[in-house]
Scaffold this motif. Structure first.
Motif, short mmCIF file in Angstrom:
data_model
loop_
_atom_site.label_atom_id
_atom_site.label_comp_id
_atom_site.label_asym_id
_atom_site.label_seq_id
_atom_site.Cartn_x
_atom_site.Cartn_y
_atom_site.Cartn_z
N UNK A 307 45.22 36.48 35.99
CA UNK A 307 45.74 37.34 37.05
C UNK A 307 44.87 37.32 38.29
N UNK A 308 44.06 36.29 38.41
CA UNK A 308 43.06 36.22 39.47
C UNK A 308 43.60 36.23 40.89
N UNK A 309 44.57 35.35 41.16
CA UNK A 309 45.07 35.21 42.53
C UNK A 309 45.65 36.53 43.05
N UNK A 310 46.47 37.17 42.23
CA UNK A 310 47.08 38.44 42.64
C UNK A 310 46.02 39.53 42.81
N UNK A 311 45.08 39.55 41.88
CA UNK A 311 44.03 40.57 41.95
C UNK A 311 43.20 40.42 43.22
N UNK A 312 42.81 39.20 43.54
CA UNK A 312 41.98 38.96 44.73
C UNK A 312 42.69 39.41 46.00
N UNK A 313 43.99 39.14 46.05
CA UNK A 313 44.78 39.53 47.22
C UNK A 313 44.87 41.05 47.34
N UNK A 314 45.17 41.72 46.22
CA UNK A 314 45.30 43.18 46.24
C UNK A 314 43.96 43.86 46.54
N UNK A 315 42.90 43.31 45.98
CA UNK A 315 41.57 43.87 46.19
C UNK A 315 41.18 43.81 47.67
N UNK A 316 41.41 42.65 48.29
CA UNK A 316 41.08 42.48 49.71
C UNK A 316 41.92 43.41 50.58
N UNK A 317 43.19 43.57 50.23
CA UNK A 317 44.06 44.44 51.01
C UNK A 317 43.63 45.90 50.89
N UNK A 318 43.16 46.29 49.72
CA UNK A 318 42.79 47.68 49.48
C UNK A 318 41.44 48.05 50.07
N UNK A 319 40.44 47.17 49.90
CA UNK A 319 39.07 47.52 50.28
C UNK A 319 38.56 46.80 51.53
N UNK A 320 39.31 45.80 51.99
CA UNK A 320 38.90 45.09 53.20
C UNK A 320 37.76 44.12 53.00
N UNK A 321 37.40 43.85 51.76
CA UNK A 321 36.33 42.90 51.46
C UNK A 321 36.78 42.04 50.29
N UNK A 322 36.14 40.87 50.15
CA UNK A 322 36.42 39.99 49.03
C UNK A 322 35.69 40.48 47.78
N UNK A 323 36.20 40.10 46.63
CA UNK A 323 35.51 40.38 45.37
C UNK A 323 34.16 39.70 45.38
N UNK A 324 33.14 40.42 44.98
CA UNK A 324 31.81 39.83 44.89
C UNK A 324 31.66 39.08 43.57
N UNK A 325 31.77 39.79 42.44
CA UNK A 325 31.60 39.12 41.16
C UNK A 325 32.30 39.82 40.01
N UNK A 326 31.94 41.08 39.74
CA UNK A 326 32.36 41.73 38.50
C UNK A 326 33.57 42.65 38.61
N UNK A 327 34.12 42.83 39.79
CA UNK A 327 35.23 43.77 39.97
C UNK A 327 36.40 43.53 39.02
#
Length: 402
Positions: A307-327
């Motif tokens: 589920x990586x691609x979707x998660x990365x997109x939603x995370x960036x939209x929500x927090x305004x930053x990219x995933x660092x590592x463990x999110x």
């Protein structure tokens, strides 16, 4: 992940245990623990507290905030859907997050505060050095704890039935790194540096065992601290031993200056680290000198997760930053805990813990199920290298259970 060396942590645990109070009879103690563990809401439809702790200040804060955001995202999603259906009632969740400063003593204080709050479960801690001492407090209270990022073998080796983790441990990661160094990078002589934390030293120990087993000679074993940034003396000593590869057990805040200083000293050896160094922050701190760094990380690459691609997109939209590592692991740990509550029909730790022990959950990071120790089953390890200023996947290895 870690902050204090394990021997010091063990001493701290013993000190905490020796409170000078007379031990209660077993039946009374068990009853007291069960009562303490009762959450503020027991399927009443009220909001139930899920706790999170990580370093939110200091040189590990970028990891800690990433972890917190992963947990927050999972809880916000569940609440946005009207809550979780638990025992026929809709239950919403409140995130209670505290800064453990990556310090074992602070972590135990935070842990006791969570127990006193009667939280339903704990997602954390981030570092092994904080997770290990805190786990005793949670175990005594009977409250489930899922760490998204503590990789030290000692965490689950304690035998606490309440302790789980959703990523591979250092024995698995160290073996992959040691084998890779010798068999793929052709290292015959290796030097090892660690930061004397439970994570750094533990991973370095496992790397050393694996490298030796694969046929390498360890020509130097040095140590530093998790606050040091000047490695010239250590590196000068290592340079004289002429290793083919230098392994560092520790985090990116130290690995970056170490890599830069190694290049400045003309050390030709490859530099290798574990998941604490496999971050965007490492590349940012080391700049052009990050090139060629080899590091591993438990799990698949963020982009390769189911589920990586979707998660990365939603995370960036929500927090305004990219995933660092463990999110993503925090996100899955939180969802797994709530799923166990749903299966048990209760947010009572004593009732949903058995469901957590036998759960099988399809998460963002993959299929999550736990062995008898609380370790994730069949967790893969990914090896990366910095090429052109970016981390590129070199190899994915299935992690054998340890």
């Amino acid at each position: 992940m870690t902050i204090a060396r394990y021997s010091l942590i063990a001493a701290a645990i013993l000190t905490l245990g020796a409170c000078g109070k007379q031990e209660a009879p077993k039946e009374v103690a068990s009853q007291a623990a069960a009562e303490t563990a009762q959450p503020a809401a027991s399927n009443s439809g009220d909001t139930v507290k899920i706790a999170h702790s990580a370093p939110l200040t200091g040189n590990n804060a970028h990891f800690g905030k990433d972890n917190e955001n992963g947990t927050r995202m999972a809880i916000d999603e569940v609440n946005a859907e009207g809550g979780a259906d638990i025992g026929g009632k809709k239950v919403k969740f409140e995130l209670v997050s505290e800064d453990d400063q990556a310090d074992p003593k602070t972590a135990t204080t935070v842990a006791q505060r969570f127990v006193d709050m009667k939280v339903a479960g704990i997602i954390g801690h981030m570092n092994s050095g904080t997770t290990i001492p805190a786990s005793k407090i949670y175990a005594d209270a009977g409250i489930p704890q899922i760490s998204p990022s503590a990789t030290a073998v000692a965490y689950t080796a304690q035998g606490f039935k309440s302790a789980f983790r959703v990523m591979s441990n250092d024995a698995q990661q160290g073996k992959v790194l040691g084998d890779f160094a010798v068999k793929k990078l052709a290292a015959k002589k290796v030097a090892i540096i660690d930061d004397r934390t439970a994570y750094g030293q533990g991973l370095a120990d496992e790397f050393e065992k694996a490298a030796k087993a694969a046929g390498a000679e360890v020509v130097k074993r040095e140590f530093t601290t998790n606050q040091e940034t000047d490695f010239n003396a250590i590196l000068t000593s290592i340079k004289g031993a002429k290793p083919d590869l230098v392994f560092y057990g520790g985090m990116d805040a130290q690995a970056a200056p170490l890599k830069k200083q190694a290049k400045k000293l003309g050390i030709a050896a490859k530099i290798m680290g574990g998941d604490g160094t496999q971050t965007p922050e490492f590349i940012k701190l080391a700049g052009a000198d990050s090139e060629g760094m080899v590091s591993s990380s438990p799990g698949q690459s963020k982009e390769s997760m189911p589920g990586g691609a979707e998660f990365l997109t939603k995370f960036k939209a929500k927090f305004g930053v990219d995933v660092n590592l463990y999110a993503p692991y925090n996100y899955d740990a939180t969802k797994v805990m709530i799923e166990a509550m749903k299966k048990a029909g209760s947010v009572d730790p004593a009732k949903y813990l058995p469901e957590l022990q036998k759960i099988e959950y399809k998460g963002v990071t993959g299929i999550i199920s736990f062995d008898e120790k609380g370790d994730i089953k069949n967790g893969p390890i990914t090896v990366y290298q910095v090429k052109g200023g970016k981390w590129e996947v070199i190899e994915v290895v299935a992690g054998e259970a340890k």
